[in-house]
Scaffold this motif. Structure first.
Motif, PDB file in Angstrom:
ATOM      1  N   GLY A  10       0.768  -1.238   0.000  1.00  0.00           N
ATOM      2  CA  GLY A  10       0.000   0.000   0.000  1.00  0.00           C
ATOM      3  C   GLY A  10       0.798   1.286   0.000  1.00  0.00           C
ATOM      4  N   GLY A  11       2.113   1.196  -0.072  1.00  0.00           N
ATOM      5  CA  GLY A  11       2.922   2.408  -0.106  1.00  0.00           C
ATOM      6  C   GLY A  11       2.660   3.303   1.082  1.00  0.00           C
ATOM      7  N   ASP A  12       2.506   4.590   0.807  1.00  0.00           N
ATOM      8  CA  ASP A  12       2.308   5.583   1.866  1.00  0.00           C
ATOM      9  C   ASP A  12       0.877   5.649   2.394  1.00  0.00           C
ATOM     10  N   LEU A  13      -0.003   4.783   1.904  1.00  0.00           N
ATOM     11  CA  LEU A  13      -1.384   4.794   2.401  1.00  0.00           C
ATOM     12  C   LEU A  13      -1.459   4.456   3.887  1.00  0.00           C
ATOM     13  N   PHE A  14      -0.520   3.645   4.360  1.00  0.00           N
ATOM     14  CA  PHE A  14      -0.545   3.171   5.737  1.00  0.00           C
ATOM     15  C   PHE A  14       0.684   3.658   6.486  1.00  0.00           C
ATOM     16  N   SER A  15       0.445   4.168   7.688  1.00  0.00           N
ATOM     17  CA  SER A  15       1.545   4.623   8.536  1.00  0.00           C
ATOM     18  C   SER A  15       2.301   3.411   9.089  1.00  0.00           C
ATOM     19  N   ASP A  16       3.463   3.661   9.658  1.00  0.00           N
ATOM     20  CA  ASP A  16       4.235   2.583  10.277  1.00  0.00           C
ATOM     21  C   ASP A  16       3.442   1.920  11.406  1.00  0.00           C
ATOM     22  N   THR A  17       2.716   2.717  12.159  1.00  0.00           N
ATOM     23  CA  THR A  17       1.901   2.181  13.253  1.00  0.00           C
ATOM     24  C   THR A  17       0.778   1.305  12.706  1.00  0.00           C
ATOM     25  N   GLU A  18       0.117   1.763  11.648  1.00  0.00           N
ATOM     26  CA  GLU A  18      -0.941   0.962  11.037  1.00  0.00           C
ATOM     27  C   GLU A  18      -0.381  -0.347  10.490  1.00  0.00           C
ATOM     28  N   ARG A  19       0.785  -0.280   9.875  1.00  0.00           N
ATOM     29  CA  ARG A  19       1.421  -1.488   9.333  1.00  0.00           C
ATOM     30  C   ARG A  19       1.726  -2.495  10.447  1.00  0.00           C
ATOM     31  N   ALA A  20       2.253  -1.991  11.556  1.00  0.00           N
ATOM     32  CA  ALA A  20       2.567  -2.871  12.686  1.00  0.00           C
ATOM     33  C   ALA A  20       1.293  -3.513  13.236  1.00  0.00           C
ATOM     34  N   ALA A  21       0.235  -2.715  13.353  1.00  0.00           N
ATOM     35  CA  ALA A  21      -1.034  -3.231  13.879  1.00  0.00           C
ATOM     36  C   ALA A  21      -1.654  -4.254  12.924  1.00  0.00           C
ATOM     37  N   LEU A  22      -1.612  -3.985  11.632  1.00  0.00           N
ATOM     38  CA  LEU A  22      -2.169  -4.918  10.656  1.00  0.00           C
ATOM     39  C   LEU A  22      -1.374  -6.223  10.622  1.00  0.00           C
ATOM     40  N   ALA A  23      -0.064  -6.124  10.733  1.00  0.00           N
ATOM     41  CA  ALA A  23       0.771  -7.332  10.776  1.00  0.00           C
ATOM     42  C   ALA A  23       0.447  -8.159  12.020  1.00  0.00           C
ATOM     43  N   TRP A  24       0.288  -7.489  13.163  1.00  0.00           N
ATOM     44  CA  TRP A  24      -0.042  -8.179  14.408  1.00  0.00           C
ATOM     45  C   TRP A  24      -1.426  -8.839  14.294  1.00  0.00           C
ATOM     46  N   ALA A  25      -2.362  -8.140  13.672  1.00  0.00           N
ATOM     47  CA  ALA A  25      -3.704  -8.698  13.467  1.00  0.00           C
ATOM     48  C   ALA A  25      -3.640  -9.970  12.625  1.00  0.00           C
ATOM     49  N   GLU A  26      -2.841  -9.949  11.581  1.00  0.00           N
ATOM     50  CA  GLU A  26      -2.706 -11.133  10.739  1.00  0.00           C
ATOM     51  C   GLU A  26      -2.056 -12.283  11.507  1.00  0.00           C
ATOM     52  N   THR A  27      -1.022 -11.991  12.254  1.00  0.00           N
ATOM     53  CA  THR A  27      -0.335 -13.028  13.029  1.00  0.00           C
ATOM     54  C   THR A  27      -1.282 -13.676  14.029  1.00  0.00           C
ATOM     55  N   LEU A  28      -2.006 -12.866  14.786  1.00  0.00           N
ATOM     56  CA  LEU A  28      -2.882 -13.421  15.816  1.00  0.00           C
ATOM     57  C   LEU A  28      -4.102 -14.131  15.239  1.00  0.00           C
ATOM     58  N   THR A  29      -4.627 -13.622  14.137  1.00  0.00           N
ATOM     59  CA  THR A  29      -5.789 -14.258  13.522  1.00  0.00           C
ATOM     60  C   THR A  29      -5.412 -15.603  12.921  1.00  0.00           C
ATOM     61  N   ARG A  30      -4.177 -15.724  12.472  1.00  0.00           N
ATOM     62  CA  ARG A  30      -3.686 -16.982  11.879  1.00  0.00           C
ATOM     63  C   ARG A  30      -2.775 -17.741  12.846  1.00  0.00           C
ATOM     64  N   VAL A  31      -2.974 -17.564  14.124  1.00  0.00           N
ATOM     65  CA  VAL A  31      -2.092 -18.126  15.146  1.00  0.00           C
ATOM     66  C   VAL A  31      -1.948 -19.644  15.025  1.00  0.00           C
ATOM     67  N   ALA A  32      -2.962 -20.341  14.574  1.00  0.00           N
ATOM     68  CA  ALA A  32      -2.879 -21.794  14.440  1.00  0.00           C
ATOM     69  C   ALA A  32      -1.880 -22.216  13.369  1.00  0.00           C
ATOM     70  N   ASP A  33      -1.622 -21.326  12.410  1.00  0.00           N
ATOM     71  CA  ASP A  33      -0.708 -21.664  11.318  1.00  0.00           C
ATOM     72  C   ASP A  33       0.761 -21.592  11.726  1.00  0.00           C
ATOM     73  N   ASN A  34       1.122 -20.541  12.475  1.00  0.00           N
ATOM     74  CA  ASN A  34       2.548 -20.297  12.757  1.00  0.00           C
ATOM     75  C   ASN A  34       2.857 -19.936  14.196  1.00  0.00           C
ATOM     76  N   GLY A  35       1.886 -19.948  15.063  1.00  0.00           N
ATOM     77  CA  GLY A  35       2.129 -19.450  16.414  1.00  0.00           C
ATOM     78  C   GLY A  35       2.358 -17.943  16.353  1.00  0.00           C
ATOM     79  N   VAL A  36       3.109 -17.431  17.299  1.00  0.00           N
ATOM     80  CA  VAL A  36       3.460 -16.006  17.307  1.00  0.00           C
ATOM     81  C   VAL A  36       4.987 -15.934  17.353  1.00  0.00           C
ATOM     82  N   PRO A  37       5.613 -15.822  16.186  1.00  0.00           N
ATOM     83  CA  PRO A  37       7.076 -15.787  16.131  1.00  0.00           C
ATOM     84  C   PRO A  37       7.649 -14.571  16.858  1.00  0.00           C
ATOM     85  N   ASP A  38       8.858 -14.734  17.360  1.00  0.00           N
ATOM     86  CA  ASP A  38       9.527 -13.648  18.075  1.00  0.00           C
ATOM     87  C   ASP A  38       9.661 -12.390  17.229  1.00  0.00           C
ATOM     88  N   ASP A  39       9.958 -12.545  15.945  1.00  0.00           N
ATOM     89  CA  ASP A  39      10.132 -11.358  15.103  1.00  0.00           C
ATOM     90  C   ASP A  39       8.818 -10.584  14.948  1.00  0.00           C
TER      91      ASP A  39
END
Length: 150
Positions: A78-107
């Motif tokens: 999305g380029g500049d459409l999303f702030s760094d904070t929004e990107r971090a939150a969206l990434a966290w949302a994806e990780t937690l929603t798909r927790v059964a697939d990969n757990g919650v990696p340290d990175d």
């Protein structure tokens, strides 16, 4: 698609408890637009028509441009459409929603922790967990999106 049952009527105390959590998040320190973007992304992953409709409407009312809404699913590109904070939150949302697939990696944790303080991170995690619960209720009992009722 026929609605299976009205869980609000059958278990009002339980659904009210979810509503209390929702109120806590929306009255908290996380920006409402950020929370709604995260809710939208969670509902996209879960393919929940009812909440996709609701979050899209809510974000539109908040003045979020349609171009940004259309890119939530592809926020990484999305380029500049999303702030760094929004990107971090969206990434966290994806990780937690798909927790059964990969757990919650340290990175994944380290990336979101760099963007949020402890309290905001806990609140964000509660918000993501809540939206996953709401999606599962709507999908399980076939709650119809408002857009489909016209």
């Amino acid at each position: 698609m026929t609605k299976r049952l009205d869980y609000n009527q059958i278990a009002p105390v339980g659904t009210k408890a979810l509503g209390v959590m929702y109120g806590y998040i929306m009255q908290g320190e996380l920006p409402a637009e950020l929370v709604e973007l995260v809710y939208l992304r969670v509902s996209q992953i879960n393919n929940c028509g009812y909440w996709l409709d609701m979050h899209t409407r809510d974000l539109t009312k908040r003045g979020v441009p349609i171009g940004k809404l259309a890119q939530v699913q592809a926020w990484k590109e999305g380029g500049d459409l999303f702030s760094d904070t929004e990107r971090a939150a969206l990434a966290w949302a994806e990780t937690l929603t798909r927790v059964a697939d990969n757990g919650v990696p340290d990175d994944a944790y380290q990336a979101v922790r760099a963007a949020f303080g402890e309290k905001d991170l806990v609140d964000l995690t509660i918000a993501i967990s809540l939206m996953n619960a709401y999606d599962r209720m709507a999908i399980s009992f076939r709650k119809t999106p408002h857009a489909a009722k016209k």
